[in-house]
Design a protein around this motif. Structure first.
Motif, mmCIF file in Angstrom:
data_model
loop_
_atom_site.group_PDB
_atom_site.id
_atom_site.type_symbol
_atom_site.label_atom_id
_atom_site.label_comp_id
_atom_site.label_asym_id
_atom_site.label_seq_id
_atom_site.Cartn_x
_atom_site.Cartn_y
_atom_site.Cartn_z
ATOM 1 N N HIS A 103 -4.740 21.231 28.832
ATOM 2 C CA HIS A 103 -5.689 21.156 27.394
ATOM 3 C C HIS A 103 -6.062 19.899 27.030
ATOM 4 C CE1 HIS A 103 -5.990 23.335 23.165
ATOM 5 N NE2 HIS A 103 -6.910 23.055 23.728
ATOM 6 N N THR A 104 -5.207 18.929 27.174
ATOM 7 C CA THR A 104 -5.668 17.651 26.731
ATOM 8 C C THR A 104 -6.880 16.982 27.552
ATOM 9 O OG1 THR A 104 -3.220 16.922 26.124
ATOM 10 C CG2 THR A 104 -4.832 15.205 26.651
ATOM 11 N N LEU A 105 -6.812 17.248 28.733
ATOM 12 C CA LEU A 105 -7.823 16.786 29.682
ATOM 13 C C LEU A 105 -9.029 17.480 29.402
ATOM 14 C CD1 LEU A 105 -5.981 16.573 33.249
ATOM 15 C CD2 LEU A 105 -6.673 14.522 31.678
ATOM 16 N N LYS A 106 -8.789 18.674 29.312
ATOM 17 C CA LYS A 106 -10.007 19.739 28.880
ATOM 18 C C LYS A 106 -10.929 19.215 27.597
ATOM 19 C CE LYS A 106 -11.447 24.459 27.966
ATOM 20 N NZ LYS A 106 -10.843 25.738 27.764
ATOM 21 N N ILE A 107 -10.021 18.874 26.526
ATOM 22 C CA ILE A 107 -10.720 18.511 25.192
ATOM 23 C C ILE A 107 -11.177 17.128 25.414
ATOM 24 C CG2 ILE A 107 -10.125 17.836 23.040
ATOM 25 C CD1 ILE A 107 -10.129 20.624 23.017
ATOM 26 N N ALA A 108 -10.750 16.199 25.988
ATOM 27 C CA ALA A 108 -11.143 14.874 26.310
ATOM 28 C C ALA A 108 -12.485 14.801 27.296
ATOM 29 C CB ALA A 108 -10.219 13.908 27.243
ATOM 30 N N TYR A 109 -12.485 15.761 28.095
ATOM 31 C CA TYR A 109 -13.621 16.096 28.960
ATOM 32 C C TYR A 109 -14.997 16.614 28.280
ATOM 33 C CZ TYR A 109 -17.011 17.480 32.905
ATOM 34 O OH TYR A 109 -17.953 17.728 33.373
ATOM 35 N N LYS A 110 -14.668 17.711 27.576
ATOM 36 C CA LYS A 110 -15.570 18.503 26.808
ATOM 37 C C LYS A 110 -16.032 17.778 25.379
ATOM 38 C CE LYS A 110 -15.008 22.905 28.452
ATOM 39 N NZ LYS A 110 -14.877 24.491 28.186
ATOM 40 N N LYS A 111 -15.378 16.925 24.721
ATOM 41 C CA LYS A 111 -15.674 16.396 23.523
ATOM 42 C C LYS A 111 -15.653 15.144 23.390
ATOM 43 C CE LYS A 111 -16.148 20.673 21.691
ATOM 44 N NZ LYS A 111 -17.520 21.233 21.176
ATOM 45 N N PRO A 112 -16.041 14.219 24.505
ATOM 46 C CA PRO A 112 -15.825 12.835 24.268
ATOM 47 C C PRO A 112 -16.927 12.097 23.292
ATOM 48 C CG PRO A 112 -17.228 13.791 26.264
ATOM 49 C CD PRO A 112 -16.711 14.771 25.767
ATOM 50 N N GLU A 113 -18.124 12.961 23.063
ATOM 51 C CA GLU A 113 -19.037 12.273 21.988
ATOM 52 C C GLU A 113 -18.604 12.159 20.616
ATOM 53 O OE1 GLU A 113 -19.577 16.587 22.095
ATOM 54 O OE2 GLU A 113 -19.192 15.200 23.548
ATOM 55 N N ILE A 114 -17.349 13.402 20.303
ATOM 56 C CA ILE A 114 -16.897 13.331 19.068
ATOM 57 C C ILE A 114 -15.640 12.473 19.096
ATOM 58 C CG2 ILE A 114 -15.801 14.695 17.269
ATOM 59 C CD1 ILE A 114 -17.544 16.879 18.303
ATOM 60 N N LEU A 115 -14.648 12.814 20.086
ATOM 61 C CA LEU A 115 -13.346 12.322 20.162
ATOM 62 C C LEU A 115 -13.170 10.673 20.476
ATOM 63 C CD1 LEU A 115 -11.235 15.362 21.350
ATOM 64 C CD2 LEU A 115 -11.645 14.376 19.040
ATOM 65 N N PHE A 116 -14.098 10.596 21.508
ATOM 66 C CA PHE A 116 -13.905 9.134 22.097
ATOM 67 C C PHE A 116 -14.501 8.100 21.013
ATOM 68 C CE2 PHE A 116 -15.376 5.389 24.578
ATOM 69 C CZ PHE A 116 -14.322 5.037 25.051
ATOM 70 N N PHE A 117 -15.615 8.559 20.230
ATOM 71 C CA PHE A 117 -16.189 7.631 19.181
ATOM 72 C C PHE A 117 -15.248 7.590 18.053
ATOM 73 C CE2 PHE A 117 -20.004 8.094 21.721
ATOM 74 C CZ PHE A 117 -20.711 6.749 21.840
ATOM 75 N N SER A 118 -14.743 8.832 17.747
ATOM 76 C CA SER A 118 -13.464 8.755 16.629
ATOM 77 C C SER A 118 -12.297 7.943 17.122
ATOM 78 C CB SER A 118 -13.063 10.036 16.512
ATOM 79 O OG SER A 118 -14.124 11.053 15.856
ATOM 80 N N TYR A 119 -12.017 7.890 18.207
ATOM 81 C CA TYR A 119 -10.842 6.911 18.819
ATOM 82 C C TYR A 119 -11.254 5.463 18.613
ATOM 83 C CZ TYR A 119 -8.122 4.239 22.103
ATOM 84 O OH TYR A 119 -7.188 3.390 22.734
ATOM 85 N N MET A 120 -12.656 5.463 19.015
ATOM 86 C CA MET A 120 -12.922 3.757 19.083
ATOM 87 C C MET A 120 -13.114 3.384 17.583
ATOM 88 S SD MET A 120 -13.132 2.827 22.122
ATOM 89 C CE MET A 120 -13.803 0.903 21.653
ATOM 90 N N ILE A 121 -13.532 4.400 16.652
ATOM 91 C CA ILE A 121 -13.440 3.744 15.293
ATOM 92 C C ILE A 121 -12.060 3.351 14.849
ATOM 93 C CG2 ILE A 121 -13.752 4.634 12.820
ATOM 94 C CD1 ILE A 121 -16.196 6.368 14.111
ATOM 95 N N ILE A 122 -11.163 4.178 15.229
ATOM 96 C CA ILE A 122 -9.671 3.799 14.671
ATOM 97 C C ILE A 122 -9.282 2.549 15.542
ATOM 98 C CG2 ILE A 122 -7.278 4.393 14.927
ATOM 99 C CD1 ILE A 122 -8.460 7.152 14.825
ATOM 100 N N PHE A 123 -9.552 2.352 16.796
ATOM 101 C CA PHE A 123 -9.260 1.428 17.729
ATOM 102 C C PHE A 123 -9.659 0.062 17.049
ATOM 103 C CE2 PHE A 123 -10.082 -1.487 21.384
ATOM 104 C CZ PHE A 123 -8.634 -1.646 21.983
ATOM 105 N N LEU A 124 -10.862 0.100 16.808
ATOM 106 C CA LEU A 124 -11.658 -1.115 16.118
ATOM 107 C C LEU A 124 -11.071 -1.528 14.883
ATOM 108 C CD1 LEU A 124 -15.370 -0.461 17.431
ATOM 109 C CD2 LEU A 124 -13.780 -2.151 18.321
ATOM 110 N N ALA A 125 -10.825 -0.427 14.002
ATOM 111 C CA ALA A 125 -10.621 -0.916 12.746
ATOM 112 C C ALA A 125 -8.947 -1.375 12.717
ATOM 113 C CB ALA A 125 -10.294 0.811 11.748
ATOM 114 N N VAL A 126 -8.182 -0.676 13.498
ATOM 115 C CA VAL A 126 -6.808 -1.357 13.762
ATOM 116 C C VAL A 126 -6.887 -2.741 14.511
ATOM 117 C CG1 VAL A 126 -4.486 -1.136 14.810
ATOM 118 C CG2 VAL A 126 -5.581 0.809 13.623
ATOM 119 N N LEU A 127 -7.814 -2.817 15.168
ATOM 120 C CA LEU A 127 -7.938 -4.101 15.942
ATOM 121 C C LEU A 127 -8.383 -5.439 15.014
ATOM 122 C CD1 LEU A 127 -7.590 -5.644 18.938
ATOM 123 C CD2 LEU A 127 -10.225 -5.267 19.380
#
Length: 272
Positions: A203-227
């Motif tokens: 399920h993790t891989l499926k969501i990561a593959y299907k929704k990168p335009e949402i989740l990866f950019f959301s993750y990068m927002i957090i990553f950059l904010a914390v960094l």
């Protein structure tokens, strides 16, 4: 017809609404992040001091040996004693690093398991605290092991290729990807029990593959904010205390909000 809202922006807005709605949980989340930073700081201070002392014990004998001018003096009893002290200090440093790494790993897993659990209570319906924490531990161990394998492989590869810059770049990319997958898994934990690990990872891989335009950019927002927050704290370590405290508060807020935001993004991604 009302145009559909950007899913990332929608999750951002929703995360702030959830924090406002569940202030008590978010306050607890802030406190647990303070505890986390305190524990990590104490570990760093303690073991950096211990390692520093051992390095000092190594430096003096090595300098003494480097100043010897004859083979006879280098083979003297004093020189042998100095070599033994260097070996002892080196052994102590290795032991300190192993213990420090283990304590750091356990502290991160235990306290962040609690942090993500609280964030889950803010975003999703209440779930078993014990099961969530257990699943977090399993997920964290899995992705940590995977990351260690890949990083170890690329570091070993660099010894053959000699291209350290390329290795560092590839390692960073894999680190980002693995932590991205781990973050998604933390958002799905609430739905699974330890017996369903295989389905959970799929399920993790499926969501990561299907929704990168949402989740990866959301993750990068957090990553950059914390960094960015961590970089500010680092830059202000020797600045005036009020500025340092403000930067630490900003870091704690970024870490706490980031978890709520990402769990919200994962939840919304599953709806689409």
């Amino acid at each position: 017809m009302k145009p559909s809202q950007n899913p990332i922006l929608s999750s951002l807005k929703e995360s702030f609404k959830l924090i406002k709605k569940k202030k008590r949980y978010f306050s607890i989340l802030l406190i647990t992040h303070v505890i986390f930073l305190l524990v990590i700081s104490l570990l760093l201070l303690n073991y950096s001091a211990n390692i520093g002392e051992e390095i000092e014990k190594m430096v003096e004998p090595l300098e003494s040996l480097s100043n010897t001018t004859t083979v006879a003096s280098a083979e003297s009893y004093m020189a042998l004693e100095e070599l033994e002290s260097v070996e002892t200090a080196y052994s102590n440093i290795v032991n300190y690093l192993i213990v420090f790494g283990l304590l750091l790993f356990l502290s991160y897993m235990i306290i962040n398991g609690i942090n993500w659990n609280i964030a889950n209570l803010i975003v999703n319906k209440s779930s078993s605290f014990k099961i969530y924490w257990l699943m977090f531990g399993i997920s964290f161990l899995f992705f940590s092991f995977l990351g260690a394998l890949l990083i170890g492989f690329f570091l070993r590869l660099s010894t053959y290729t000699g291209n350290n810059q390329l290795t560092a770049f590839i390692t960073t990319i894999f680190f980002i990807v693995i932590t991205y997958l781990a973050y998604i898994s933390f958002g799905l934990i609430r739905k699974y029990k330890p017996k369903k690990i295989k389905e959970f990872l799929k399920h993790t891989l499926k969501i990561a593959y299907k929704k990168p335009e949402i989740l990866f950019f959301s993750y990068m927002i957090i990553f950059l904010a914390v960094l960015l927050s961590a970089a500010i704290v680092y830059r202000l370590l020797y600045a005036l205390m009020p500025f340092l405290i403000l930067s630490i508060i900003f870091l704690i807020l970024a870490m706490s909000w980031g978890k709520v935001f990402f769990l919200t993004a994962v939840k919304n991604s599953e709806k689409k």
